[in-house]
Design an enzyme around this catalytic site. Structure first.
Site, PDB file in Angstrom:
ATOM      1  N   CYS A  62     -34.673   8.215  33.045  1.00 39.61           N
ATOM      2  CA  CYS A  62     -34.723   6.887  33.679  1.00 39.61           C
ATOM      3  C   CYS A  62     -35.809   6.024  33.056  1.00 39.61           C
ATOM      4  CB  CYS A  62     -34.960   7.050  35.175  1.00 39.61           C
ATOM      5  SG  CYS A  62     -36.627   7.653  35.538  1.00 39.61           S
ATOM      6  N   ALA A  65     -39.205   7.462  33.120  1.00 43.15           N
ATOM      7  CA  ALA A  65     -39.391   8.478  32.061  1.00 43.15           C
ATOM      8  C   ALA A  65     -39.705   7.795  30.730  1.00 43.15           C
ATOM      9  CB  ALA A  65     -38.142   9.339  31.933  1.00 43.15           C
ATOM     10  N   ARG A  96     -44.234  16.698  27.740  1.00 45.18           N
ATOM     11  CA  ARG A  96     -44.069  16.085  26.424  1.00 45.18           C
ATOM     12  C   ARG A  96     -45.304  16.415  25.607  1.00 45.18           C
ATOM     13  NH1 ARG A  96     -40.970  12.169  23.756  1.00 45.18           N
ATOM     14  NH2 ARG A  96     -42.181  10.548  22.758  1.00 45.18           N
ATOM     15  N   HIS A 195     -39.315   1.581  27.841  1.00 40.75           N
ATOM     16  CA  HIS A 195     -40.056   1.285  26.614  1.00 40.75           C
ATOM     17  C   HIS A 195     -40.387  -0.209  26.564  1.00 40.75           C
ATOM     18  CE1 HIS A 195     -37.291   4.652  24.883  1.00 40.75           C
ATOM     19  NE2 HIS A 195     -38.281   5.162  25.565  1.00 40.75           N
TER      20      HIS A 195
HETATM   21  S1  SF4 Z   1     -37.372  10.292  38.068  1.00 37.80           S
HETATM   22 FE1  SF4 Z   1     -38.349   9.110  39.727  1.00 37.80          FE
HETATM   23  S2  SF4 Z   1     -38.380   7.000  38.996  1.00 37.80           S
HETATM   24 FE2  SF4 Z   1     -36.873   8.106  37.741  1.00 37.80          FE
HETATM   25  S3  SF4 Z   1     -34.873   7.789  38.768  1.00 37.80           S
HETATM   26 FE3  SF4 Z   1     -35.750   9.720  39.537  1.00 37.80          FE
HETATM   27  S4  SF4 Z   1     -36.857   9.099  41.413  1.00 37.80           S
HETATM   28 FE4  SF4 Z   1     -36.506   7.227  40.233  1.00 37.80          FE
END
Ligand code: SF4
Length: 489
Positions: A62, A65, A96, A195
């Site tokens: 996402c 991330a 990472r 990004h």
């Molecule tokens: S990892 Fe966290 S910020 Fe990303 S979609 Fe899932 S809940 Fe939302």
């Protein structure tokens, strides 16, 4: 252009068609646009950077991330606060391999997990006050921190919190740099928007707001100043490249974020050239520096010896004869070493078929290194979150007939691998064990499988060694039980 066929295009097209036939009609039509048989002239295009189809097992992450995990988490002097419930920060905690120097807990906070740990009451009443308090606590506990990065998780944007105003208030109170990133995971369609958000915040909240002399009164710009961006120092990749820049006489005044010193970043506006490694994740910053300050940028590739040398020659063309001579001397010095590595590993890897599936850059950068330097043949490549410009750069680099897959589903990749039986797959941890169980050598192309660095000339040695170890490793001979083999006879 030399016509190089790596797969029969008719066979490849049939493979895509057969694979798609398992889907319901709507899904079949939609996924068909993301799969193509490569024509190096770019005739067969895929569509990219659109929403995943629900329920197909995409490998994407996402926006959080892309922002926290990839770009911001590595800013070692700034405390990265995962703002929201506990999960996102926990699962991205130290996974990472973005190496950074410094003293952990004093001036390096990369491998910690800081979270505001939202509870129900924070969702109901808002979390701004909690963030305010968390910043006070953190700066008290870690007084040497240069500041903090506030990384929003999904609920923050949904409940209407205003992290920007908290950041401004706390900056005034504490004198620290606090950068708010509205990188909630529901925004965008993949890591990619994260990004972009990080690039814009670096520009607006750090580079534009401060002057180098505010922090380093003796600093003066020089004729060989460059900025190096988009190298995440995975396993020390960026350190290899920085050594090369030093050897050829360039001064790296700011780096985003190879083991970064965030206080150097305002110097970026006085550099002579921005050298971009990962264009997908940092071209936004490079373009804004070009637009506002007239600083040109160059997209490099430091994976593989041929491309490293080529990139250095291109970079030298932005400077005078001194740098050009230094580059030629560097190439002359390291060519015998490169030839030795090739002589050892190329005969063991020549002609081996490879399939790749990575994020936004390596599907083309790694493909080139494996083909040009080690004689391997890339029969398929694809990106999780590339845009059209990445694919335009990819088509001409691959042979005719190679499969191109955008945001590939686990089902599609399984079927392609089953049919094509590559000698090596390079992808991520979610794919690794599936294909190893199929008896196919696998190298992680995000984490370098805990090896690396792969960048630069010494990195090329490790890249070649690791590919050989995977492809020619002993375990693959024992995948089938002996009695099953006997039965086949
Ligand atoms: S990892 Fe966290 S910020 Fe990303 S979609 Fe899932 S809940 Fe939302």
């Amino acid at each position: 252009m030399e016509k190089r066929q790596v797969l029969d295009p008719t066979f490849a097209a049939k493979l895509i068609e057969d694979t798609l036939s398992a889907y319901p009609e709507k899904a079949r039509k939609e996924r068909a646009k993301h799969l193509a048989v490569n024509d190096p002239s770019g005739k067969n295009k895929v569509i990219s950077n659109v929403k995943c189809r629900p329920g197909v097992i995409s490998s994407r992450g996402c926006t959080y991330a892309g922002c926290k995990g990839v770009l911001v988490g590595q800013i070692k002097g700034m405390i990265p606060i995962s703002h929201g419930p506990v999960g996102c920060g926990h699962y991205s905690w130290s996974t990472r391999r973005n190496y950074a120097t410094g003293k952990r807990g004093l001036n390096n906070f990369v491998t910690f997990h800081f979270t505001t740990f939202y509870q129900e009451r924070d969702v109901v009443y808002g979390g701004d006050k909690k963030l305010d308090k968390a910043l006070d606590e953190l700066f008290e506990m870690f007084p040497l921190a240069q500041g903090a990065s506030v990384l929003s998780e999904c609920p923050v944007g949904l409940i209407g919190d205003d992290i920007g105003s908290v950041a401004r208030k706390k900056e005034k109170e504490t004198g620290k740099w606090i950068v708010p990133y509205n990188c909630e995971g529901f925004r965008g369609v993949s890591q990619s928007l994260g990004h972009h958000i990080a690039n814009d915040m670096w520009r607006d909240w750090i580079v534009e707001r401060y002057e180098p002399k505010d922090l380093d009164p003796d600093w003066e710009p020089g004729p060989y100043d460059v900025v190096y961006i988009g190298d995440y120092n995975i396993g020390g990749d960026g350190w290899e490249v920085l050594k090369i820049f030093k050897a050829i006489g360039l001064r790296v005044v700011a780096r985003f974020p190879t083991d970064p010193n965030v206080w150097d970043w305002p110097k970026a506006k006085y550099a002579k050239l921005t050298i971009v490694h990962c264009a997908r994740s940092t071209q936004y910053f490079a373009k804004s520096m070009e637009k506002k300050y007239g600083i040109p940028y160059y997209e490099s590739n430091f994976i593989g010896a041929t491309d490293t040398f080529e990139s250095l020659r291109d970079i030298a063309n932005f400077f005078d004869d001194k740098i050009k001579e230094n580059v030629e001397k560097f190439i002359e010095k390291w060519t015998p070493f490169v030839e030795k590595v090739k002589a050892e590993y190329r005969p063991r890897l020549e002609g081996k078929k490879v399939m790749l599936y990575v994020g936004g850059l390596r599907p083309r950068h790694v493909a080139e290194a494996l083909e040009k330097d080690l004689g391997m043949v890339v029969i398929g490549t694809g990106y999780e979150f590339a845009h059209d410009d990445d694919y335009e750069k990819t088509y001409p680099k691959l042979g005719e007939g190679a499969l191109i897959y955008d945001d590939v589903t686990q089902y599609e990749l399984d079927r392609f691998v089953e049919a094509l039986k590559p000698d090596l797959i390079g992808s991520g941890v979610k794919e690794k064990y599936v294909f190893q169980k199929m008896g196919i050598p696998f190298r992680q192309m995000h984490s370098w499988d805990y090896s690396g660095p792969y960048h630069g000339i010494l990195g090329f040695l490790r890249l070649a060694r690791d590919m050989d170890m995977a492809v020619n490793g002993a375990p693959w001979k024992y995948v089938k039980a002996p009695w099953k083999k006997e039965m086949e006879v």
